[in-house]
Design a protein around this motif. Structure first.
Motif, PDB file in Angstrom:
ATOM      1  N   LEU A   1       0.823  -1.209   0.000  1.00 32.64           N
ATOM      2  CA  LEU A   1       0.000   0.000   0.000  1.00 32.64           C
ATOM      3  C   LEU A   1       0.856   1.258   0.000  1.00 32.64           C
ATOM      4  O   LEU A   1       0.545   2.245  -0.679  1.00 32.64           O
ATOM      5  CB  LEU A   1      -0.937  -0.007   1.215  1.00 32.64           C
ATOM      6  CG  LEU A   1      -2.112  -0.985   1.161  1.00 32.64           C
ATOM      7  CD1 LEU A   1      -2.858  -0.983   2.479  1.00 32.64           C
ATOM      8  CD2 LEU A   1      -3.049  -0.635   0.009  1.00 32.64           C
ATOM      9  N   ILE A   2       1.958   1.234   0.753  1.00 36.07           N
ATOM     10  CA  ILE A   2       2.856   2.395   0.776  1.00 36.07           C
ATOM     11  C   ILE A   2       3.449   2.640  -0.604  1.00 36.07           C
ATOM     12  O   ILE A   2       3.450   3.771  -1.116  1.00 36.07           O
ATOM     13  CB  ILE A   2       3.970   2.179   1.822  1.00 36.07           C
ATOM     14  CG1 ILE A   2       3.376   2.197   3.237  1.00 36.07           C
ATOM     15  CG2 ILE A   2       5.046   3.262   1.696  1.00 36.07           C
ATOM     16  CD1 ILE A   2       4.370   1.836   4.316  1.00 36.07           C
ATOM     17  N   VAL A   3       3.948   1.574  -1.232  1.00 32.82           N
ATOM     18  CA  VAL A   3       4.527   1.716  -2.576  1.00 32.82           C
ATOM     19  C   VAL A   3       3.460   2.167  -3.566  1.00 32.82           C
ATOM     20  O   VAL A   3       3.694   3.044  -4.410  1.00 32.82           O
ATOM     21  CB  VAL A   3       5.157   0.383  -3.024  1.00 32.82           C
ATOM     22  CG1 VAL A   3       5.549   0.438  -4.498  1.00 32.82           C
ATOM     23  CG2 VAL A   3       6.375   0.066  -2.170  1.00 32.82           C
ATOM     24  N   LEU A   4       2.267   1.596  -3.459  1.00 34.92           N
ATOM     25  CA  LEU A   4       1.195   1.917  -4.395  1.00 34.92           C
ATOM     26  C   LEU A   4       0.816   3.395  -4.322  1.00 34.92           C
ATOM     27  O   LEU A   4       0.727   4.080  -5.347  1.00 34.92           O
ATOM     28  CB  LEU A   4      -0.018   1.045  -4.108  1.00 34.92           C
ATOM     29  CG  LEU A   4      -1.242   1.260  -4.995  1.00 34.92           C
ATOM     30  CD1 LEU A   4      -0.918   0.912  -6.436  1.00 34.92           C
ATOM     31  CD2 LEU A   4      -2.410   0.424  -4.497  1.00 34.92           C
ATOM     32  N   PHE A   5       0.618   3.904  -3.130  1.00 36.57           N
ATOM     33  CA  PHE A   5       0.205   5.297  -2.998  1.00 36.57           C
ATOM     34  C   PHE A   5       1.332   6.261  -3.360  1.00 36.57           C
ATOM     35  O   PHE A   5       1.085   7.328  -3.918  1.00 36.57           O
ATOM     36  CB  PHE A   5      -0.303   5.554  -1.580  1.00 36.57           C
ATOM     37  CG  PHE A   5      -1.655   4.963  -1.318  1.00 36.57           C
ATOM     38  CD1 PHE A   5      -2.765   5.360  -2.057  1.00 36.57           C
ATOM     39  CD2 PHE A   5      -1.839   3.988  -0.347  1.00 36.57           C
ATOM     40  CE1 PHE A   5      -4.011   4.806  -1.833  1.00 36.57           C
ATOM     41  CE2 PHE A   5      -3.083   3.437  -0.115  1.00 36.57           C
ATOM     42  CZ  PHE A   5      -4.173   3.845  -0.857  1.00 36.57           C
ATOM     43  N   ARG A   6       2.570   5.885  -3.057  1.00 37.60           N
ATOM     44  CA  ARG A   6       3.695   6.737  -3.449  1.00 37.60           C
ATOM     45  C   ARG A   6       3.840   6.777  -4.961  1.00 37.60           C
ATOM     46  O   ARG A   6       4.076   7.843  -5.546  1.00 37.60           O
ATOM     47  CB  ARG A   6       4.989   6.240  -2.803  1.00 37.60           C
ATOM     48  CG  ARG A   6       5.129   6.584  -1.327  1.00 37.60           C
ATOM     49  CD  ARG A   6       6.423   6.039  -0.770  1.00 37.60           C
ATOM     50  NE  ARG A   6       7.563   6.550  -1.498  1.00 37.60           N
ATOM     51  CZ  ARG A   6       8.193   7.685  -1.208  1.00 37.60           C
ATOM     52  NH1 ARG A   6       7.772   8.433  -0.204  1.00 37.60           N
ATOM     53  NH2 ARG A   6       9.237   8.074  -1.905  1.00 37.60           N
ATOM     54  N   GLN A   7       3.715   5.637  -5.615  1.00 33.51           N
ATOM     55  CA  GLN A   7       3.853   5.580  -7.060  1.00 33.51           C
ATOM     56  C   GLN A   7       2.678   6.264  -7.753  1.00 33.51           C
ATOM     57  O   GLN A   7       2.837   6.885  -8.801  1.00 33.51           O
ATOM     58  CB  GLN A   7       3.932   4.118  -7.527  1.00 33.51           C
ATOM     59  CG  GLN A   7       5.162   3.370  -7.052  1.00 33.51           C
ATOM     60  CD  GLN A   7       6.417   3.754  -7.812  1.00 33.51           C
ATOM     61  OE1 GLN A   7       6.342   4.431  -8.818  1.00 33.51           O
ATOM     62  NE2 GLN A   7       7.560   3.342  -7.325  1.00 33.51           N
ATOM     63  N   THR A   8       1.486   6.164  -7.160  1.00 33.15           N
ATOM     64  CA  THR A   8       0.319   6.786  -7.770  1.00 33.15           C
ATOM     65  C   THR A   8       0.411   8.306  -7.720  1.00 33.15           C
ATOM     66  O   THR A   8       0.044   8.999  -8.673  1.00 33.15           O
ATOM     67  CB  THR A   8      -0.968   6.311  -7.069  1.00 33.15           C
ATOM     68  OG1 THR A   8      -1.043   4.883  -7.171  1.00 33.15           O
ATOM     69  CG2 THR A   8      -2.196   6.917  -7.718  1.00 33.15           C
ATOM     70  N   ARG A   9       0.918   8.835  -6.625  1.00 30.68           N
ATOM     71  CA  ARG A   9       1.021  10.280  -6.485  1.00 30.68           C
ATOM     72  C   ARG A   9       2.136  10.860  -7.327  1.00 30.68           C
ATOM     73  O   ARG A   9       2.074  12.006  -7.756  1.00 30.68           O
ATOM     74  CB  ARG A   9       1.248  10.647  -5.016  1.00 30.68           C
ATOM     75  CG  ARG A   9       0.062  10.342  -4.105  1.00 30.68           C
ATOM     76  CD  ARG A   9       0.350  10.711  -2.681  1.00 30.68           C
ATOM     77  NE  ARG A   9       0.651  12.128  -2.557  1.00 30.68           N
ATOM     78  CZ  ARG A   9       1.026  12.716  -1.417  1.00 30.68           C
ATOM     79  NH1 ARG A   9       1.140  11.993  -0.311  1.00 30.68           N
ATOM     80  NH2 ARG A   9       1.283  14.005  -1.376  1.00 30.68           N
ATOM     81  N   ALA A  10       3.183  10.073  -7.560  1.00 28.02           N
ATOM     82  CA  ALA A  10       4.320  10.562  -8.344  1.00 28.02           C
ATOM     83  C   ALA A  10       4.044  10.372  -9.835  1.00 28.02           C
ATOM     84  O   ALA A  10       3.286   9.506 -10.250  1.00 28.02           O
ATOM     85  CB  ALA A  10       5.591   9.811  -7.951  1.00 28.02           C
ATOM     86  N   THR A  11       4.665  11.192 -10.639  1.00 30.69           N
ATOM     87  CA  THR A  11       4.564  11.074 -12.095  1.00 30.69           C
ATOM     88  C   THR A  11       5.721  10.241 -12.592  1.00 30.69           C
ATOM     89  O   THR A  11       6.877  10.611 -12.426  1.00 30.69           O
ATOM     90  CB  THR A  11       4.601  12.454 -12.762  1.00 30.69           C
ATOM     91  OG1 THR A  11       3.525  13.245 -12.243  1.00 30.69           O
ATOM     92  CG2 THR A  11       4.454  12.330 -14.266  1.00 30.69           C
TER      93      THR A  11
END
Length: 335
Positions: free
Chosen positions: A130-140
């Motif tokens: 979940l941490i990786v997913l939300f970080r990757q989703t917010r980043a371009t």
């Protein structure tokens, strides 16, 4: 100390409920992966940039009756992915409550046997995802889209569901006080560090395995087209695996050091080459070799990724075979 059977039953029910939720989330992740678009490299990114530029330069034109056109419906794959993430968050909350209930029911840290330890490391893996997913989703990202990264959840949840099933059936142990040898504050320090690092390394190992599959597709597009073409680019997968490993490696190192300190307090020696100690050290060497290979120009790539996969295999061997089959000072499986 007596065990609160009511809270222990709540813990078991929450555990079973979380497994059902995770299975549903896994199926939704795989649905998004199956119905999603294949990765097309930089061409897709360039199309997105062109579309973004066009949207800034021109406002949507109203239709004949003066109303703006309706927003296009989201593709099925994205809707499946959104539902999968929602179920993942719900499952993690229910899963965490099962550990909390078990801990309160027994009045101790809820990882005193293999059943509880397996539950804890899978929760750590889900939280890491979940941490990786939300970080990757917010980043371009230039080399992969959030939808492609999100669809990887099915491949992570497959081993998570298997481990939870094994822990809840073959390795299940009723709520009970800790064994005398484990009644120490070091169980919170040492075992919690081992839980966090094992869960994160599970995610890193899966990412490296998918990286190998993606590289095979990029080198030969006719090979494993249906799977390889829908994965994020090899650069994105390699970066996720490396970052997860390099961040969590110090935690795994600390877990081994803390275990040695606890061993000196309990058995009068820091290191005795017990099977558990030996296998943990072997895993540490493999991950150290992976990080070194990943930073070496002549060895990075698929060969380095296989080292990360080997590290995961050693960790799984240490978790099941060493704890269950081989007798040693660390035989606290609770079976």
């Amino acid at each position: 100390m007596t065990v609160n059977t009511t809270l222990a039953n709540f813990s078991d029910m929450a555990y079973a409920t979380s497994v059902v939720i995770y299975i549903a989330a896994m199926l939704l992740y795989f649905g998004e992966f199956a119905f999603g678009r294949a990765a097309s490299g930089t061409a897709e990114r360039e199309a997105e940039l062109v579309g973004a530029g066009a949207s800034k330069s021109a406002e949507p034109a109203p239709n004949a009756v003066g109303h703006l056109p309706k927003t296009p419906k989201r593709p099925l794959s994205e809707r499946l992915g959104g539902m999968a993430v929602a179920l993942t968050v719900l499952g993690a909350l229910v899963h965490a409550s099962s550990l909390v209930f078990r801990g309160v029911a027994t009045g101790r840290a809820p990882w005193g046997n293999m059943y509880e330890f397996g539950s804890a490391i899978t929760l750590a893996a889900v939280i890491a995802w979940l941490i990786v997913l939300f970080r990757q989703t917010r980043a371009t990202r230039r080399d992969s889209s959030p939808a492609q990264l999100r669809a990887l959840g099915g491949f992570l949840f497959l081993p998570v569901v298997v481990l939870l099933f094994l822990s809840g059936t073959l390795l299940y142990a009723k709520a009970a006080p800790l064994q005398p040898a484990l009644q120490s504050y070091w169980i919170v320090i040492h075992v919690s560090a081992a839980i966090i690092s094992t869960g994160a390394l599970l995610f890193a190992g899966v990412a490296s395995l998918l990286y190998v599959i993606r590289c095979r597709y990029e080198n030969n597009p006719l090979n494993m087209t249906k799977v390889g073409s829908r994965l994020p680019t090899s650069q994105a997968l390699d970066r996720m695996a490396y970052r997860a490993t390099v961040i969590i490696f110090p935690v795994w190192t600390f877990a081994i050091v803390a275990g040695a300190i606890w061993a000196e307090a309990a058995w009068g020696r820091f290191w005795g080459w017990d099977p558990k100690e030996t296998c943990s050290f072997v895993a540490w060497v493999v991950y150290a070799a992976y990080l070194h290979a990943r930073a070496t120009a002549g060895f990075r790539g698929v060969r380095a990724a296989w080292l990360n996969v080997l590290g995961l295999a050693v960790m799984i061997f240490n978790l099941f075979f060493i704890n269950i089959v081989i007798a040693g000072l660390h035989s606290y499986a609770g079976l």
